[in-house]
Scaffold this active site. Sequence first.
Site, PDB file in Angstrom:
ATOM      1  N   ASP A 279     -24.705 -71.108  -0.040  1.00  0.00           N
ATOM      2  CA  ASP A 279     -23.279 -70.859   0.140  1.00  0.00           C
ATOM      3  C   ASP A 279     -23.057 -70.438   1.585  1.00  0.00           C
ATOM      4  O   ASP A 279     -23.901 -69.791   2.208  1.00  0.00           O
ATOM      5  CB  ASP A 279     -22.821 -69.750  -0.801  1.00  0.00           C
ATOM      6  CG  ASP A 279     -21.313 -69.547  -0.784  1.00  0.00           C
ATOM      7  OD1 ASP A 279     -20.632 -70.192  -1.599  1.00  0.00           O
ATOM      8  OD2 ASP A 279     -20.829 -68.754   0.046  1.00  0.00           O
TER       9      ASP A 279
ATOM     10  N   HIS B 188     -16.268 -70.072  -5.560  1.00  0.00           N
ATOM     11  CA  HIS B 188     -17.516 -70.467  -4.915  1.00  0.00           C
ATOM     12  C   HIS B 188     -18.488 -71.089  -5.915  1.00  0.00           C
ATOM     13  O   HIS B 188     -19.187 -72.059  -5.594  1.00  0.00           O
ATOM     14  CB  HIS B 188     -18.166 -69.256  -4.240  1.00  0.00           C
ATOM     15  CG  HIS B 188     -17.482 -68.836  -2.982  1.00  0.00           C
ATOM     16  ND1 HIS B 188     -18.056 -68.976  -1.742  1.00  0.00           N
ATOM     17  CD2 HIS B 188     -16.256 -68.294  -2.767  1.00  0.00           C
ATOM     18  CE1 HIS B 188     -17.218 -68.525  -0.811  1.00  0.00           C
ATOM     19  NE2 HIS B 188     -16.124 -68.108  -1.417  1.00  0.00           N
TER      20      HIS B 188
END
Length: 476
Positions: A129, A32
């Site tokens: 995110d 990520h």
Amino acid sequence: MAPPELLSSGEPDARGRTRPHVIFVPSAGMGHLLPFFRFIGALSSHDVDISVVTVLPTVSAAEADHFAALFKDFPSIRRIDFRLLPFDASEFPGADPFLLRWEALRRSMHLLGPVIAGVTPRVTAVVTDVTLVSHVNPIAKDLHLQCHVLFVSSATMMSLLSYFPIYIDNKDAQADVGDVDVPGVRRLARSWLPQPLLDLNKLFTKQFIENGREIVKTDGVLINTFDALEPVALAALRDGKVVRGFPPVFAVGPYSSLASETKGAKEEGPPLAWLHQQPARSVVYVAFGNRCAVSHEQLREIAAGLEASGCQFLWILKTTVVDRDDDAVLRDVLGDGFLERVQGRGMVTKAWVDQEEVLKHPAVGLFLSHSGWNSVTEAAAAGVPLLAWPRGGDHRVAATAVVSGGVGVWMEHWSWDGEDWLVSGVEIGEKVKEMMADAAVQKRAAKVGEEAAKAVAEGGTSHTSMLDFVANLMAA
């Protein structure tokens, strides 16, 4: 042409323009964080102020190192420290440590609003995110800010994420999760879905559904892909076939490594120095990502396969989910005599490497990978064929794009995390030899690499998408 005039964030110039100030809210896990850092690096070349919410300590050592490098490489980027509320992980026994960090972040997100509101100069947009979007988007809306999602997987996976809540709402409540036919994209077999989605009571599944419902309410979605790689999924998202009213989709990949990643790999030395000594397209590069811990028994079968293939190989080996916990000795993992038998034609290391640089090395001819999306896009950009062996999560969904996009071959019948059988060294070795000799596979992968280069070049689809995204920020 004169360089563009730099503006002060939040302050209008003579023509009434303001310089946007974007605050990034990443989550956890290198899969990520790397896309975030690389996108931030790309955005920094535009007339945009950038701040990054930072939670320390990180779960892994690699995360801490990359955060430090980001702020060193880009001193103008503001670091905003964010403290998490106490979190009792015993509520979720046996859960993935990164998943626990996502949940700890989500439970602390209500504290983010005052932090963003207090930042100077004034924030104009938030990029979050996907794991946090169900919490961050409402905060951004309350503050009258744009909110965009930086998605770290494929457009195909984005189509599943956004459609899955609709699928759940429409299916028989007593029926198990089955194949998911994503409108305009494709049917995704039940066995391809991230394993937790098969249990609606799992923490991951609850997060997934909440975030999927919220995506459509955001102002845009940034995806590390390019139009030539996933044309069908991108068109379906943009045309509202997957979900009506879906926000703008900016396909802005493939991303490039930051200078600090390349510098670190060069300073480390041995893997690249070894590659320099190998013939062109002779090396099989083997790596299963930052979070995939393959069993010791399967690792020994991989070793046997690489040895039997007769090919040179560079193997980045990982034995634990969190790097800080990895204290295994290579000789103990791979068995007595293996390292001696392959000396000269094989290199095994647990060190961090700049994977993009490795894949672009002329000696590399094949990538045996878990099919994590960062790895897929890096292989695509390098024009190196990928032998996809998905291990868990979104990897099988990503593997569908590996095949349809021409990046490589997916071994659909090879084992998946949680399955208690092994893929034999004999089968691994035979497949590696076959792909290293397959000119058609190599030609298709090379073509994908050419398309990737066109996408990020001036006037290319991804270059244009980035400019469109910046224009949206300017209009905030």
